[in-house]
Motif scaffolding. Structure first.
Motif, short mmCIF file in Angstrom:
data_model
loop_
_atom_site.label_atom_id
_atom_site.label_comp_id
_atom_site.label_asym_id
_atom_site.label_seq_id
_atom_site.Cartn_x
_atom_site.Cartn_y
_atom_site.Cartn_z
N ASN A 66 -31.90 -29.49 88.71
CA ASN A 66 -31.54 -28.24 87.76
C ASN A 66 -30.87 -27.07 88.40
O ASN A 66 -30.94 -26.27 87.52
CB ASN A 66 -32.63 -27.85 86.42
N ARG B 285 -28.97 -26.58 81.71
CA ARG B 285 -30.57 -26.12 81.45
C ARG B 285 -31.71 -26.99 80.33
O ARG B 285 -32.39 -26.65 80.37
CB ARG B 285 -30.68 -24.88 82.34
N MET B 286 -30.57 -26.25 79.41
CA MET B 286 -31.47 -26.85 78.01
C MET B 286 -31.85 -27.70 77.96
O MET B 286 -32.34 -28.27 76.98
CB MET B 286 -30.46 -26.07 76.88
N ILE C 154 -24.43 -23.78 84.22
CA ILE C 154 -25.55 -24.20 83.91
C ILE C 154 -26.13 -23.59 83.26
O ILE C 154 -27.88 -24.64 83.12
CB ILE C 154 -26.64 -24.24 85.89
N ASN C 155 -26.59 -22.42 82.64
CA ASN C 155 -27.34 -22.05 81.94
C ASN C 155 -27.54 -23.07 80.85
O ASN C 155 -28.64 -23.46 79.79
CB ASN C 155 -27.29 -20.91 81.03
#
Lengths: 243, 467
Positions: free
Chosen positions: A51, A79-80, A75-76
């Motif tokens: 991640n 990551r969820m 990426i945020n």
């Protein structure tokens, strides 16, 4: 679901410490993969690269077909969908248990507070701590903290869960409760990647066990074969020490 | 145990205040025992006092001759307060040169008096000093009336012997100057041994009556060259204290300088600290982001310059520059100028405090936040800063307390804060002790109170740490 191609990771100012030296791996949906290996073998780094908590030095990682090592990738957002559980729990000490669980869904998924809290109550029920909603992390035992950390990750409805030595910081009598929870999670069909030293758990839950040493995957096999019939001499040596 | 601790904290604060009060009152009493009362006096009142003193100094009782009052005038030109709080009167005087007039005519007077004595003796009448005084009065006064007047400058001192009661100090020197050598003349008369009578020198060393009669005529009634006693008797100290308190704070509602000043001080400090916290957090976050990710290089550079300037120059100089150089030309008032200056100054210190706080938060907290999908900034906002804020709250409160005290330099640009309130009262009453000690005590009480509030707040916020 997750494809890793030729993953390299170096640390240090001049990349002089080489931790991952070309890792290839494919993790299918619903698979439970346990990563074992001696300290410093790179197994935690491998997990954290999935991640991008660690930025890979080279190689490609695909998540549901999306290249997440791409700089343009958000990426945020990804990551969820990837829950992570840490060795030291990393609960937010300034928030109550309820707030720990609901913070991310409310702020990131923009779900309504009532909706999220109802779900959080379900999760607390699931992890066996329904009465701790208004407690603070400092009031919980290690095992309870880790169960809350798992609930916090689950609140985002992740497609995959990454476990980074989830029981290593626990007192021995608390390991069981966390492993039990992880087992029930596995039974629900969650895709899981677990770095651990709990060989019993690996044998019982994993679809596949991976042995890493010195930044490379040396052997991977279903648990029965992995433990009964290890081929690599390093693995043989390792198993003789930990079993 | 817990209750006892709480009680102890309060007790310590109370003891601190009580001790401070005790010490300052002890200083007050010791000062008063040895020193003067510090009342002001108007120039008119001082003039009246001087006139009355002079009127009280007639040349002679029996004759009622008032050559001092009649022939001498003393006019106060300027009234000032000396370092010891003596009241200094710069005066000009105009007088008949009594001493030298008497001295130059002394032979004439002695001859005339001797003649009077011989006549009386021939008639069998006893000559006493009073008769001589009456006999000589006309002669002397005629001479004084004809004498030329002289002018000069002289310095008087008024001493306060009781609250509001003043006594001029007339030293021998001063009296001799103003009254034209009157004391010297008396000495000359008293030591005269011979008299020239009808061309013959007669010895009068055994005729004391002649000398005393003549000498007494130019004596000064109610003249005492001793310095007035300005010490306050111990039983009157309490009254003196009340009197001082009244004239410093109650009279004309002068206490309002302090209450309004305190309000202004609190307003400046509160607004400046809010500004400081805002700036401090922004700067701290910029520098932390820069340190961790290498982004925001330019902003971080700006922050560093700001920090060096704010921490490398005295706050007083910053205040003067901020107001007189930067904000005054823009038409900004004093109050907002002070808030901006102290806020900017405080921001530099707060940012370092906050940076330390952010650095002290476990890396795992950032990782947990990021792994849930929070961006770096959101992780900061929702997870790191609330924890950092709690961690640095005591330091921030100390910063507030420091700023409260530091803001006292605001009086330099004329902001009517607590310090300036004290200074104003001081300039009205010429009193140092009461206004300055009052200002100090108010600061002390406010600071102790704030410290107490901070510890209560800390206890409340530590709820999440309880096991």
């Amino acid at each position: 679901m997750i494809s890793v191609k030729n993953l390299y990771k170096n640390f240090g100012e001049n990349d002089e410490i080489k931790v991952l030296k070309g890792v290839d791996q494919h993790i299918a949906k619903g698979e439970k993969v346990v990563v074992v290996g001696p300290s410093g073998s790179g197994k935690s780094t491998f997990l954290r690269c999935l991640n991008r908590l660690e930025e890979p030095s080279a190689g490609e990682i695909y998540f549901d077909g999306q290249l997440i090592t791409d700089k343009k990738c958000d990426i945020n957002k990804l990551r969820m969908h990837m829950g992570m559980v840490f060795q030291h729990f990393n609960l937010f000490p300034h928030l109550s248990i309820m707030e720990n669980i609901t913070l991310a869904p409310i702020k990131l998924l923009k779900q309504s507070k009532a909706e999220v809290e109802a779900k959080a109550k379900e999760l607390l029920e699931k992890v066996g701590l329904p009465d701790k909603a208004n407690a603070y992390p400092a009031q919980l035992s290690g095992g309870q903290k880790q169960r809350i950390a798992i609930a916090r990750a689950l609140a985002m409805n992740p497609r995959v869960m990454l476990f980074d030595e989830p029981t290593s910081a626990l007192d021995p009598e608390m390991v069981g409760e966390v492993l039990d929870l992880m087992k029930s999670l596995a039974d629900d069909g969650m895709t899981m990647v677990i770095v651990t030293h709990e060989m019993g758990f690996a044998r019982e839950v994993a679809n596949r066990v991976i042995f890493m040493d010195e930044g490379k995957i040396l052997e991977e096999a279903p648990p029965e074969e992995f433990f009964a019939n290890p081929k690599n001499p390093r693995l043989k040596d390792f198993l003789s020490k930990v079993l | 145990m817990k209750k006892k601790k709480k009680y102890q904290g309060l007790l310590t604060a109370l003891i601190c205040v009580a001790l401070a009060v005790l010490i300052v009152f002890a200083i007050y009493f010791i000062q008063k025992l040895n020193n003067k009362i510090d009342t002001e006096i108007s120039i008119e009142d001082a003039q009246t006092l001087i006139d009355a003193t002079f009127a009280d100094l007639p040349g002679n009782v029996s004759t009622g001759a008032k050559f001092v009052a009649d022939n001498t005038s003393v006019v106060i030109e300027e009234l000032t307060y000396g370092t010891e709080k003596d009241i200094v009167l710069e005066c000009t005087y105009e007088t008949v040169n009594i001493g030298s007039t008497v001295e130059s005519n002394l032979d004439k007077y002695l001859e005339s008096v001797y003649g009077f004595y011989l006549d009386n003796t021939a008639q069998g009448i006893k000559t006493n000093a009073t008769k001589i005084k009456l006999y000589i009065a006309d002669l002397v006064e005629a001479d004084l009336a004809a004498a030329e007047k002289v002018e000069g400058n002289v310095t008087f001192y008024l001493y306060e012997t009781e609250p509001g009661v003043f006594t001029p100090y007339l030293s021998d020197e001063l009296v001799n100057t103003i009254f034209g050598g009157i004391l010297d003349a008396k000495t000359t008369i008293n030591s005269a041994e011979t008299v020239t009578y009808n061309g013959e020198t007669v010895n009068i060393s055994n005729l004391n009556t002649l000398r005393t009669g003549l000498g007494d005529y130019i004596a000064l009634k109610n003249y005492d060259s001793a310095m007035p006693d300005t010490s306050v008797p111990i039983e009157k100290l309490w009254n003196t204290l009340k009197y001082d308190f009244h004239r410093n704070f109650i009279k004309n509602d002068q206490y309002k300088y302090l209450t309004n000043g305190l309000l202004t001080t609190l307003e400046i400090t509160a607004l400046a600290v809010l500004l400081g916290i805002l700036i401090g957090f922004v700067v701290a976050v910029i520098r932390c982001v820069n340190q961790k990710t290498g982004k925001l290089n330019f902003l971080s550079g700006v922050c560093k310059v700001y920090l060096s300037i704010m921490r490398g120059t005295p706050v007083m100089v910053q205040l003067l520059i901020m107001y007189f150089v930067i904000l005054l030309p823009l038409g900004v008032e004093k109050f907002p100028a002070a808030v901006i200056c102290f806020g900017l100054n405080s921001g530099a210190y707060v940012s370092e405090i906050v940076r330390g706080g952010i650095m002290s938060i476990d890396e795992g907290q950032t990782e947990a936040g990021r792994s849930l999908g929070f961006s770096y900034i959101k992780t900061m906002w929702y997870i790191i800063i609330p924890q950092a804020f709690k961690a640095v709250l005591p330091s921030l409160a100390n910063e507030f307390i420091t700023l409260l005290k530091e803001s006292s330099v605001a009086f330099y640009i004329g902001v009517a804060d607590l310090t300036l309130g004290g200074i104003k009262i001081r300039s009205i009453t010429y009193s140092n002790y009461m206004p300055l000690i009052a200002v100090a005590l108010i600061y002390l009480v406010v600071v102790l109170g704030l410290s107490k509030c901070v510890s209560i707040l800390e206890r409340r916020m530590s709820k999440s740490d309880k096991r």
